[in-house]
Motif scaffolding. Structure first.
Motif, PDB file in Angstrom:
ATOM      1  N   THR A  15      -3.484  -1.896 -14.263  1.00  0.00           N
ATOM      2  CA  THR A  15      -3.899  -1.547 -15.624  1.00  0.00           C
ATOM      3  C   THR A  15      -2.946  -0.564 -16.293  1.00  0.00           C
ATOM      4  N   ASP A  16      -1.959  -0.064 -15.531  1.00  0.00           N
ATOM      5  CA  ASP A  16      -1.024   0.925 -16.071  1.00  0.00           C
ATOM      6  C   ASP A  16       0.350   0.675 -15.468  1.00  0.00           C
ATOM      7  N   ARG A  17       1.173  -0.010 -16.202  1.00  0.00           N
ATOM      8  CA  ARG A  17       2.493  -0.399 -15.698  1.00  0.00           C
ATOM      9  C   ARG A  17       3.457   0.779 -15.590  1.00  0.00           C
ATOM     10  N   THR A  18       3.061   1.953 -16.070  1.00  0.00           N
ATOM     11  CA  THR A  18       3.946   3.107 -15.931  1.00  0.00           C
ATOM     12  C   THR A  18       3.823   3.754 -14.550  1.00  0.00           C
ATOM     13  N   ALA A  19       2.844   3.335 -13.770  1.00  0.00           N
ATOM     14  CA  ALA A  19       2.694   3.896 -12.418  1.00  0.00           C
ATOM     15  C   ALA A  19       3.910   3.513 -11.583  1.00  0.00           C
ATOM     16  N   PRO A  20       4.510   4.467 -10.874  1.00  0.00           N
ATOM     17  CA  PRO A  20       5.709   4.149 -10.090  1.00  0.00           C
ATOM     18  C   PRO A  20       5.401   3.272  -8.889  1.00  0.00           C
ATOM     19  N   LYS A  21       6.431   2.577  -8.427  1.00  0.00           N
ATOM     20  CA  LYS A  21       6.329   1.799  -7.195  1.00  0.00           C
ATOM     21  C   LYS A  21       6.376   2.732  -5.993  1.00  0.00           C
ATOM     22  N   VAL A  22       5.896   2.254  -4.855  1.00  0.00           N
ATOM     23  CA  VAL A  22       6.011   3.028  -3.625  1.00  0.00           C
ATOM     24  C   VAL A  22       7.429   2.904  -3.071  1.00  0.00           C
ATOM     25  N   ALA A  23       7.736   3.718  -2.070  1.00  0.00           N
ATOM     26  CA  ALA A  23       9.086   3.702  -1.495  1.00  0.00           C
ATOM     27  C   ALA A  23       9.298   2.525  -0.563  1.00  0.00           C
ATOM     28  N   ALA A  24       8.281   2.227   0.274  1.00  0.00           N
ATOM     29  CA  ALA A  24       8.458   1.191   1.293  1.00  0.00           C
ATOM     30  C   ALA A  24       7.112   0.620   1.704  1.00  0.00           C
ATOM     31  N   ILE A  25       7.158  -0.555   2.273  1.00  0.00           N
ATOM     32  CA  ILE A  25       6.014  -1.149   2.949  1.00  0.00           C
ATOM     33  C   ILE A  25       6.343  -1.145   4.436  1.00  0.00           C
ATOM     34  N   CYS A  26       5.446  -0.568   5.239  1.00  0.00           N
ATOM     35  CA  CYS A  26       5.704  -0.413   6.675  1.00  0.00           C
ATOM     36  C   CYS A  26       4.768  -1.327   7.456  1.00  0.00           C
ATOM     37  N   PRO A  75      -0.467 -12.474   7.425  1.00  0.00           N
ATOM     38  CA  PRO A  75       0.495 -12.602   6.320  1.00  0.00           C
ATOM     39  C   PRO A  75      -0.143 -12.347   4.967  1.00  0.00           C
ATOM     40  N   GLY A  76      -1.378 -12.806   4.792  1.00  0.00           N
ATOM     41  CA  GLY A  76      -2.051 -12.584   3.518  1.00  0.00           C
ATOM     42  C   GLY A  76      -2.287 -11.114   3.239  1.00  0.00           C
ATOM     43  N   LYS A  77      -2.693 -10.368   4.262  1.00  0.00           N
ATOM     44  CA  LYS A  77      -2.922  -8.933   4.085  1.00  0.00           C
ATOM     45  C   LYS A  77      -1.622  -8.219   3.738  1.00  0.00           C
ATOM     46  N   VAL A  78      -0.530  -8.610   4.409  1.00  0.00           N
ATOM     47  CA  VAL A  78       0.761  -7.972   4.139  1.00  0.00           C
ATOM     48  C   VAL A  78       1.228  -8.297   2.726  1.00  0.00           C
ATOM     49  N   ARG A  79       1.077  -9.547   2.294  1.00  0.00           N
ATOM     50  CA  ARG A  79       1.472  -9.908   0.926  1.00  0.00           C
ATOM     51  C   ARG A  79       0.647  -9.140  -0.109  1.00  0.00           C
ATOM     52  N   SER A  80      -0.634  -8.953   0.174  1.00  0.00           N
ATOM     53  CA  SER A  80      -1.491  -8.178  -0.727  1.00  0.00           C
ATOM     54  C   SER A  80      -1.027  -6.730  -0.814  1.00  0.00           C
ATOM     55  N   LEU A  81      -0.664  -6.166   0.334  1.00  0.00           N
ATOM     56  CA  LEU A  81      -0.185  -4.786   0.346  1.00  0.00           C
ATOM     57  C   LEU A  81       1.127  -4.666  -0.417  1.00  0.00           C
ATOM     58  N   CYS A  82       2.003  -5.651  -0.265  1.00  0.00           N
ATOM     59  CA  CYS A  82       3.269  -5.631  -0.998  1.00  0.00           C
ATOM     60  C   CYS A  82       3.035  -5.683  -2.504  1.00  0.00           C
ATOM     61  N   ALA A  83       2.087  -6.521  -2.925  1.00  0.00           N
ATOM     62  CA  ALA A  83       1.770  -6.604  -4.361  1.00  0.00           C
ATOM     63  C   ALA A  83       1.273  -5.267  -4.873  1.00  0.00           C
ATOM     64  N   LYS A  84       0.464  -4.602  -4.072  1.00  0.00           N
ATOM     65  CA  LYS A  84      -0.030  -3.282  -4.475  1.00  0.00           C
ATOM     66  C   LYS A  84       1.117  -2.272  -4.526  1.00  0.00           C
ATOM     67  N   GLY A  85       2.058  -2.352  -3.594  1.00  0.00           N
ATOM     68  CA  GLY A  85       3.193  -1.439  -3.611  1.00  0.00           C
ATOM     69  C   GLY A  85       4.069  -1.617  -4.831  1.00  0.00           C
ATOM     70  N   ILE A  86       4.224  -2.860  -5.276  1.00  0.00           N
ATOM     71  CA  ILE A  86       5.044  -3.156  -6.456  1.00  0.00           C
ATOM     72  C   ILE A  86       4.352  -2.679  -7.729  1.00  0.00           C
ATOM     73  N   SER A  87       3.052  -2.937  -7.813  1.00  0.00           N
ATOM     74  CA  SER A  87       2.289  -2.542  -9.003  1.00  0.00           C
ATOM     75  C   SER A  87       1.011  -1.838  -8.558  1.00  0.00           C
ATOM     76  N   PRO A  88       1.109  -0.560  -8.225  1.00  0.00           N
ATOM     77  CA  PRO A  88      -0.051   0.152  -7.674  1.00  0.00           C
ATOM     78  C   PRO A  88      -1.270   0.145  -8.591  1.00  0.00           C
ATOM     79  N   ASP A  89      -1.038   0.205  -9.902  1.00  0.00           N
ATOM     80  CA  ASP A  89      -2.140   0.201 -10.861  1.00  0.00           C
ATOM     81  C   ASP A  89      -1.880  -0.901 -11.881  1.00  0.00           C
TER      82      ASP A  89
END
Length: 343
Positions: free
Chosen positions: A111-122, A95-109
């Motif tokens: 340091t740069d909030r203009t980076a787009p989100k990903v489409a999905a977490i699989c 669960p921790g790894k999945v939550r970490s991946l979701c956080a990265k998908g929401i805010s990939p960078d």
């Protein structure tokens, strides 16, 4: 490769409205006779034009040489990020790894909030609820593999239960694997009916449905002709997306096999009016790779497919390279190896 449709559409019935290309419009089912019996389906699939392997590979290679620079490259990188199904499909997922991946998908960078989100977490079905909770309000879809991924070697009731569990847990999208053994044995109607059954299992109690992505495992289908047949079989059965591979075998997505699938969805829309998405998965690791695939999409299916609604990348490591290239374009220098997270 010729730009002409790679398959003949069935002749329109008397009085049936036609598209500009002469194929029947999407009213009714122009392919009803094709799927009426195993013999009819076999006859249709084996009647598809054979694939010119030399021409296919030459066109894919030629399109891969296109030079994309400056603002077009920046646009392509952001588009590719927005098309990623950020994936973790390991036995050691927590669960921790999945939550970490979701956080990265929401805010990939971060340091740069203009980076787009990903489409999905699989994720696997048992991690859908965790991903759903972590992604709440983000607009990012939850995708789940199902049907005994990646081999698909189990009974249909088990595959359907796997799918229903994922949908009940909150999956927006289901990535199913076809029965390659049945397909390679020529049991096309069995594969067709299984896809139809899984599609029905994607329907929720309120009548809405998770989108269905159908995975062929192109490396196991072996020939381009088989990939073309599988593409049409899945689309006829009601797939929302057709997907190259699981990422779990030696040969996954390649420019030629993805080009072939893009031709299939283009021709299917010309024949039926229905647009189907394409998802290459496995082996796409760099920004240069991703941009080559976007060129394939634009030059083969057209700009209508240049959207996360119709084209996805099944990837895990690709996002990191896209982020590093994105920073290079904005700052003029490459970041260090600790610029992006490992997951």
């Amino acid at each position: 490769m010729s730009s002409a449709p790679s398959t003949p559409a069935p002749a329109p019935s008397a009085g049936a409205p036609a598209t500009p290309s002469g194929a029947p419009a999407a009213t009714g089912s122009p392919f009803a006779d094709v799927t009426a019996s195993d013999a009819a389906l076999r006859r249709y699939l084996h009647g598809l034009p054979g694939v010119d392997a030399v021409g296919l590979e030459a066109r894919a290679a030629a399109l891969g040489t296109r030079s994309i620079k400056t603002t077009a490259k920046a646009y392509a990188i952001d588009l590719a990020i927005s098309m990623i199904d950020l994936t973790t499909l390991e036995g050691a997922d927590t669960p921790g790894k999945v939550r970490s991946l979701c956080a990265k998908g929401i805010s990939p960078d971060p340091t740069d909030r203009t980076a787009p989100k990903v489409a999905a977490i699989c994720v696997y079905p048992d991690m859908v609820a965790t991903a759903r909770e972590a992604l709440a309000g983000s607009g990012i879809h939850v995708a789940s593999v199902a049907t005994a991924f990646p081999a698909g070697r189990t009974a249909l009731p088990v595959k359907l239960a796997d799918t229903r569990d994922a949908v009940a847990a909150g999956a927006d999208e289901i990535d199913m694997v076809i029965d390659r053994g049945a397909f390679l044995a020529g049991r096309y109607m069995a594969v067709f009916e299984e896809i139809r059954a899984v599609r029905e299992a994607c329907v929720r109690p309120d009548g809405s449905a998770a989108h269905l992505k159908v995975i062929f495992e192109n490396g196991e289908l072996s020939t381009y002709d088989n990939i073309r047949r599988a593409s049409w079989l899945a689309m006829l059965a009601g797939a929302d997306f057709i997907k190259t591979s699981t990422g779990k075998v030696a040969v996954n997505a390649t420019p030629p096999n993805t080009l072939l699938m893009l031709e299939a969805v283009r021709d299917f829309r010309a024949a039926t009016g229905t647009q189907i998405g394409v998802k290459p998965a496995g082996g796409i690791r760099t920004s240069k790779d991703a941009i080559k695939y976007l060129v394939l999409v634009n030059e083969t299916a057209g700009a209508n497919w240049l959207s996360p609604d119709w084209f996805r990348f099944g990837a895990s490591s690709l996002l990191n390279d896209l982020l590093m290239q994105r920073q290079k374009l904005s700052t003029g220098r490459y970041s260090g190896p600790d610029y992006v997270t490992v997951d």
